[in-house]
Write a protein that holds these residues in place. Sequence first.
Motif, PDB file in Angstrom:
ATOM      1  N   ARG A 147       1.007  -1.124   0.014  1.00 26.66           N
ATOM      2  CA  ARG A 147       0.017   0.049  -0.013  1.00 26.66           C
ATOM      3  C   ARG A 147       1.069   1.343  -0.069  1.00 26.66           C
ATOM      4  NH1 ARG A 147      -3.390  -4.423  -0.223  1.00 26.66           N
ATOM      5  NH2 ARG A 147      -5.584  -3.544  -0.477  1.00 26.66           N
TER       6      ARG A 147
ATOM      7  N   HIS B 299      -2.601  -0.017   7.572  1.00 25.30           N
ATOM      8  CA  HIS B 299      -3.378  -0.186   6.329  1.00 25.30           C
ATOM      9  C   HIS B 299      -4.141  -1.846   6.363  1.00 25.30           C
ATOM     10  CE1 HIS B 299      -1.869   3.177   4.088  1.00 25.30           C
ATOM     11  NE2 HIS B 299      -0.701   2.663   3.950  1.00 25.30           N
TER      12      HIS B 299
ATOM     13  N   ARG C 250      -6.794  -4.554   6.035  1.00 23.87           N
ATOM     14  CA  ARG C 250      -7.804  -4.847   5.149  1.00 23.87           C
ATOM     15  C   ARG C 250      -8.448  -6.013   5.638  1.00 23.87           C
ATOM     16  NH1 ARG C 250      -6.852  -0.532   4.380  1.00 23.87           N
ATOM     17  NH2 ARG C 250      -6.014   0.835   2.504  1.00 23.87           N
TER      18      ARG C 250
ATOM     19  N   THR D 284      -5.935   8.070   1.283  1.00 29.10           N
ATOM     20  CA  THR D 284      -5.959   6.626   0.718  1.00 29.10           C
ATOM     21  C   THR D 284      -5.025   6.220  -0.161  1.00 29.10           C
ATOM     22  OG1 THR D 284      -8.615   7.155   0.823  1.00 29.10           O
ATOM     23  CG2 THR D 284      -7.814   5.191  -0.408  1.00 29.10           C
TER      24      THR D 284
ATOM     25  N   GLU E 135      -3.369   1.908  -4.310  1.00 27.51           N
ATOM     26  CA  GLU E 135      -3.876   0.661  -4.775  1.00 27.51           C
ATOM     27  C   GLU E 135      -5.355   0.220  -4.542  1.00 27.51           C
ATOM     28  OE1 GLU E 135       0.420   0.629  -4.315  1.00 27.51           O
ATOM     29  OE2 GLU E 135      -1.287   1.250  -2.964  1.00 27.51           O
ATOM     30  N   ASP E 136      -6.038   1.084  -3.776  1.00 31.42           N
ATOM     31  CA  ASP E 136      -7.441   0.882  -3.336  1.00 31.42           C
ATOM     32  C   ASP E 136      -8.290   1.946  -2.781  1.00 31.42           C
ATOM     33  OD1 ASP E 136      -7.209  -1.289  -0.411  1.00 31.42           O
ATOM     34  OD2 ASP E 136      -6.232   0.665  -0.988  1.00 31.42           O
ATOM     35  N   ARG E 137      -9.369   2.389  -3.325  1.00 29.79           N
ATOM     36  CA  ARG E 137     -10.333   3.544  -2.897  1.00 29.79           C
ATOM     37  C   ARG E 137     -11.461   2.997  -2.222  1.00 29.79           C
ATOM     38  NH1 ARG E 137      -7.934   8.519  -4.265  1.00 29.79           N
ATOM     39  NH2 ARG E 137      -5.933   8.062  -4.676  1.00 29.79           N
ATOM     40  N   ASP E 138     -11.723   1.978  -2.184  1.00 27.54           N
ATOM     41  CA  ASP E 138     -12.935   1.484  -1.554  1.00 27.54           C
ATOM     42  C   ASP E 138     -12.755   1.166  -0.017  1.00 27.54           C
ATOM     43  OD1 ASP E 138     -15.538   0.741  -0.706  1.00 27.54           O
ATOM     44  OD2 ASP E 138     -15.773  -0.795  -2.335  1.00 27.54           O
ATOM     45  N   LEU E 139     -12.879   1.751   0.778  1.00 26.78           N
ATOM     46  CA  LEU E 139     -12.464   1.467   2.240  1.00 26.78           C
ATOM     47  C   LEU E 139     -13.323   0.663   3.120  1.00 26.78           C
ATOM     48  CD1 LEU E 139      -9.639   3.943   3.235  1.00 26.78           C
ATOM     49  CD2 LEU E 139      -9.500   2.027   2.214  1.00 26.78           C
TER      50      LEU E 139
ATOM     51  N   LYS F  61     -13.310  -2.904   3.236  1.00 27.17           N
ATOM     52  CA  LYS F  61     -11.960  -3.525   3.286  1.00 27.17           C
ATOM     53  C   LYS F  61     -11.359  -3.115   4.697  1.00 27.17           C
ATOM     54  CE  LYS F  61     -11.107  -3.492  -1.502  1.00 27.17           C
ATOM     55  NZ  LYS F  61     -10.242  -3.170  -2.696  1.00 27.17           N
TER      56      LYS F  61
END
Length: 270
Positions: free
Chosen positions: A3, A30, A32, A229, A232-236, A239
Amino acid sequence: MTRRTPPRPAPVEELFPEVVPFRREAVRLHPRAGRPAPGDSSVGGPLLWPAREPWPDCPEHPGSPMVAVVQVRRADVPDLVPFPEGRDLLQVLWCPRAHDGQWVVPLVRWRSAAEVGEVRQAPPVPPEARYGQVPRPCVVHPEPVTEYPSWDLPDTLWDALEPRVEQVEAQTGWDYQFHLSTAPGIKLGGYPGWCQEPRWPDCPTCRAPMDHLLTVDSTEDHDCRLTWTPVEDRDLRRKGADLSLGDLGGVYLFECRACPGRPFAHRYDA
């Protein structure tokens, strides 16, 4: 998966060179959603807790077990937080039930993983646990980041910087406190993610200011533009650790590294 926090959207040290001497390093964990093992670094995962050692109960609710919050292996994080000699595992638990005047009652344990032996299974979460106080099991992806103080800046320095801070925000839309200074989320070291005036504790033994050990924040990004954020990923929402502390605030743990036993204290704000 690695991340990576995006670079700050404005050059902090160029705009505010006065904050450079106060720069600190932190490790964002981070979390997940996943299935960590007892020996893994995790948030809300199973702890490497010795079977010979009773599982801790809340001191205010006898017979009510605490829940696992964070476990960090020394090998998984840079040497930004000095582990005690002979210890390579940090474990943090808290009571998720309602308490008079505070959200949680935490507990900190440092131990040697090699000395654990048979592992104790955690007891069930108490049915009285409050919503958002029990983190879902998460694997972690530690990442070092650079932070600058916001609320912890000396008052005289903040007074001198405030006109420039307001000018930068008016010109760029970036707020120093929320976008440029301290990282939100669950992190080791760095600065507490204060939402209100700091309440930095002093050690009850030596009276010296304690060191910031851990921030457990409700979210990894308080801003709709997602500047903190990972790329690699924006939909927390699906996750993360699924915490809701107060009005999406945080709990901050501190310790005294000079006194035997490393006494700890905690603060929280909304």
